[in-house]
Motif scaffolding. Structure first.
Motif, PDB file in Angstrom:
ATOM      1  N   LYS A   1       0.810  -1.216   0.000  1.00 31.14           N
ATOM      2  CA  LYS A   1       0.000   0.000   0.000  1.00 31.14           C
ATOM      3  C   LYS A   1       0.846   1.269   0.000  1.00 31.14           C
ATOM      4  N   PHE A   2       2.125   1.162   0.367  1.00 29.77           N
ATOM      5  CA  PHE A   2       2.999   2.332   0.406  1.00 29.77           C
ATOM      6  C   PHE A   2       3.714   2.577  -0.925  1.00 29.77           C
ATOM      7  N   HIS A   3       3.409   1.791  -1.937  1.00 32.34           N
ATOM      8  CA  HIS A   3       4.122   1.884  -3.210  1.00 32.34           C
ATOM      9  C   HIS A   3       3.127   2.016  -4.361  1.00 32.34           C
ATOM     10  N   PRO A   4       3.561   2.572  -5.489  1.00 29.33           N
ATOM     11  CA  PRO A   4       2.624   2.922  -6.566  1.00 29.33           C
ATOM     12  C   PRO A   4       2.178   1.741  -7.423  1.00 29.33           C
ATOM     13  N   HIS A   5       1.606   0.732  -6.759  1.00 24.17           N
ATOM     14  CA  HIS A   5       0.994  -0.383  -7.463  1.00 24.17           C
ATOM     15  C   HIS A   5      -0.464  -0.049  -7.768  1.00 24.17           C
ATOM     16  N   PRO A   6      -1.080  -0.742  -8.726  1.00 25.43           N
ATOM     17  CA  PRO A   6      -2.521  -0.566  -8.942  1.00 25.43           C
ATOM     18  C   PRO A   6      -3.292  -1.013  -7.705  1.00 25.43           C
ATOM     19  N   PRO A   7      -4.531  -0.530  -7.526  1.00 29.39           N
ATOM     20  CA  PRO A   7      -5.346  -0.965  -6.383  1.00 29.39           C
ATOM     21  C   PRO A   7      -5.479  -2.490  -6.353  1.00 29.39           C
TER      22      PRO A   7
ATOM     23  N   GLU B   1      10.227  -0.734 -20.523  1.00 22.75           N
ATOM     24  CA  GLU B   1       9.141   0.218 -20.293  1.00 22.75           C
ATOM     25  C   GLU B   1       7.873  -0.496 -19.833  1.00 22.75           C
ATOM     26  N   GLU B   2       7.680  -1.711 -20.307  1.00 28.28           N
ATOM     27  CA  GLU B   2       6.456  -2.444 -19.997  1.00 28.28           C
ATOM     28  C   GLU B   2       6.645  -3.284 -18.732  1.00 28.28           C
ATOM     29  N   LEU B   3       6.685  -2.621 -17.590  1.00 33.92           N
ATOM     30  CA  LEU B   3       6.810  -3.315 -16.313  1.00 33.92           C
ATOM     31  C   LEU B   3       5.438  -3.775 -15.835  1.00 33.92           C
ATOM     32  N   SER B   4       5.394  -4.925 -15.216  1.00 34.82           N
ATOM     33  CA  SER B   4       4.173  -5.402 -14.577  1.00 34.82           C
ATOM     34  C   SER B   4       4.097  -4.766 -13.197  1.00 34.82           C
ATOM     35  N   ILE B   5       3.501  -3.572 -13.141  1.00 37.42           N
ATOM     36  CA  ILE B   5       3.539  -2.821 -11.885  1.00 37.42           C
ATOM     37  C   ILE B   5       2.650  -3.421 -10.811  1.00 37.42           C
ATOM     38  N   GLU B   6       1.820  -4.359 -11.175  1.00 38.45           N
ATOM     39  CA  GLU B   6       1.108  -5.144 -10.160  1.00 38.45           C
ATOM     40  C   GLU B   6       2.117  -5.946  -9.338  1.00 38.45           C
TER      41      GLU B   6
END
Length: 205
Positions: free
Chosen positions: A133-139, A177-182
């Protein structure tokens, strides 16, 4: 930081799950089910996802609610970090996945690295423990702790797995560039490079 509505929905779900597990009174059970239904409505309303799917993913567990644990293997060789492209989203991530019952975090890191990249590795040390929750992941419907475990290659060779379509090493100055930010953010990848050079430091939040 996590949106307030998401934090409230998770808290309501946690309260409801504990109440449904431990309460005996039929009226209390009905009230806790109403609270669980409210948490599903909040998630559905804010994400546009069908309530049935939310119920399957978000409100399907029993027992006392605890955070899930996601484990990522940090494998750096010649100043390049190993990443795999997932088949589901076509994006890049550190090898890893959910913690498994019966396996230690280091055993999970070793297993996931082999399954997703083809390399045999040995876990060296814990680099960081992050609260998602402290990092810029999707909800996310789950409260997740992320463990980053540094590993070194001891055998094997690059090979795709059941969940991966590509295996590649990247330099710190040439990340995909295409990171899986999840699964991992750019800042976490850069953190992995930094902490791998700082031999005694473990980062926790």
């Amino acid at each position: 930081m996590e949106d307030k509505w998401l934090a409230w929905a998770k808290q309501l779900q946690s309260i409801a799950q504990a109440g449904l597990t431990y309460s005996k009174d039929s009226y209390d059970l009905e009230r806790f089910q109403q609270i669980r239904d409210m948490s599903v409505e909040i998630m559905s309303g804010h994400t546009g996802t069908e309530m049935k799917l939310i119920e399957e993913l978000f409100a399907n567990e029993t027992g006392y609610a605890t955070p899930k644990v996601d484990i990522r293997a940090v494998i750096i060789k010649d100043d390049h970090i190993l990443m795999v492209r997932g088949k589901m989203d076509g994006r890049w991530a550190l090898p890893g996945g959910w913690a498994d019952i019966g396996l230690s975090p280091t055993e999970v890191a070793v297993k996931e690295a082999k399954e997703e990249s083809g390399f045999e590795v040995r876990a060296i040390r814990l680099l960081a423990v992050h609260d998602k929750k402290f990092h810029p992941h999707p909800p996310s419907p789950y409260h997740v702790y992320k463990l980053f475990i540094q590993c070194e290659i001891i055998g094997g060779q690059a090979a795709i797995g059941a969940e991966t379509s590509e295996v590649k090493f990247f330099s710190e100055n040439d990340l995909p560039e295409e990171l899986s930010i999840e699964r991992n953010t750019e800042s976490q990848i850069r953190m992995a490079f930094r902490l791998s050079r700082e031999k005694e430091q473990v980062e926790c939040d």
